[in-house]
Design a protein around this motif. Structure first.
Motif, PDB file in Angstrom:
ATOM      1  N   TRP A   1      14.148   7.512 -31.220  1.00 37.14           N
ATOM      2  CA  TRP A   1      12.951   8.140 -30.666  1.00 37.14           C
ATOM      3  C   TRP A   1      13.194   8.543 -29.214  1.00 37.14           C
TER       4      TRP A   1
ATOM      5  N   SER B   1       5.276   9.386 -37.528  1.00 34.55           N
ATOM      6  CA  SER B   1       6.250   9.540 -38.605  1.00 34.55           C
ATOM      7  C   SER B   1       7.586   8.922 -38.206  1.00 34.55           C
TER       8      SER B   1
ATOM      9  N   ARG C   1      11.585  14.892 -40.806  1.00 32.42           N
ATOM     10  CA  ARG C   1      10.454  13.980 -40.597  1.00 32.42           C
ATOM     11  C   ARG C   1       9.998  13.458 -41.940  1.00 32.42           C
TER      12      ARG C   1
ATOM     13  N   CYS D   1      11.217   9.916 -37.690  1.00 27.64           N
ATOM     14  CA  CYS D   1      11.847  11.201 -37.402  1.00 27.64           C
ATOM     15  C   CYS D   1      13.341  11.042 -37.154  1.00 27.64           C
TER      16      CYS D   1
ATOM     17  N   ASP E   1      18.148   8.308 -35.549  1.00 24.66           N
ATOM     18  CA  ASP E   1      16.712   8.048 -35.622  1.00 24.66           C
ATOM     19  C   ASP E   1      16.177   7.544 -34.289  1.00 24.66           C
TER      20      ASP E   1
ATOM     21  N   SER F   1       2.120  14.644 -35.284  1.00 25.07           N
ATOM     22  CA  SER F   1       2.852  14.295 -36.507  1.00 25.07           C
ATOM     23  C   SER F   1       4.141  13.553 -36.175  1.00 25.07           C
ATOM     24  N   LEU F   2       4.785  13.904 -35.080  1.00 23.16           N
ATOM     25  CA  LEU F   2       6.001  13.198 -34.662  1.00 23.16           C
ATOM     26  C   LEU F   2       5.697  11.750 -34.321  1.00 23.16           C
TER      27      LEU F   2
END
Length: 142
Positions: A16, A51, A67, A53, A14, A47-48
């Motif tokens: 980023w 959320s 996602r 991800c 997870d 959207s990334l």
């Protein structure tokens, strides 16, 4: 949080920082799906950012993505789960789902999704088939 496959060179995390440099990979994967092929690159990027991800990696190469949208307390909506066609059939979708349902940030939330396929996969993780109402996507969001 990171998971490593026991016998194959795959991992899920997870992070980023690892996901952020790869938006073109994610966009390309989603363009092959029936549910997200209409999304613009800008929509995918936004959207990334908004959320939780997860990336699926074969060595250092991203080959999958998941996602979810969540408030981290009451609900988690599983939106996008995709594995590159060259890596399908190895149980990686199951690994993504297992990673999600055990993830400490969301494991105690009610998880929901809407899908036209893969019902058997999701039912293995406690999802129930329900008819979902859907409203059209505004033109500005496409």
């Amino acid at each position: 949080m990171e998971w490593m496959h026991d016998t194959l060179p795959y991992r899920i995390n997870d992070s980023w920082e690892e996901l952020e440099p790869e938006p073109d990979v994610i966009y390309a994967l989603l363009q092959t799906s029936y549910w997200a092929a209409h999304r613009s690159r800008e929509t995918v990027l936004r959207s990334l950012e908004n959320s939780l991800c997860f990336g699926l990696y074969h060595g250092e190469t991203q080959v999958g993505f998941m996602r979810v949208v969540t408030d981290y307390t009451t609900f988690t909506w599983v939106c996008d789960v995709i594995v590159h066609p060259d890596h399908r059939g190895r149980g990686l979708g199951k690994s993504l789902m297992q990673f999600l349902v055990e993830h400490p940030a969301v494991r105690d939330t009610r998880m929901v999704l809407g899908t036209k396929d893969a019902h058997g996969l999701y039912e293995q993780y406690g999802f129930e088939r329900l008819e979902l109402m859907r409203r059209p996507i505004p033109a500005a969001a496409q």
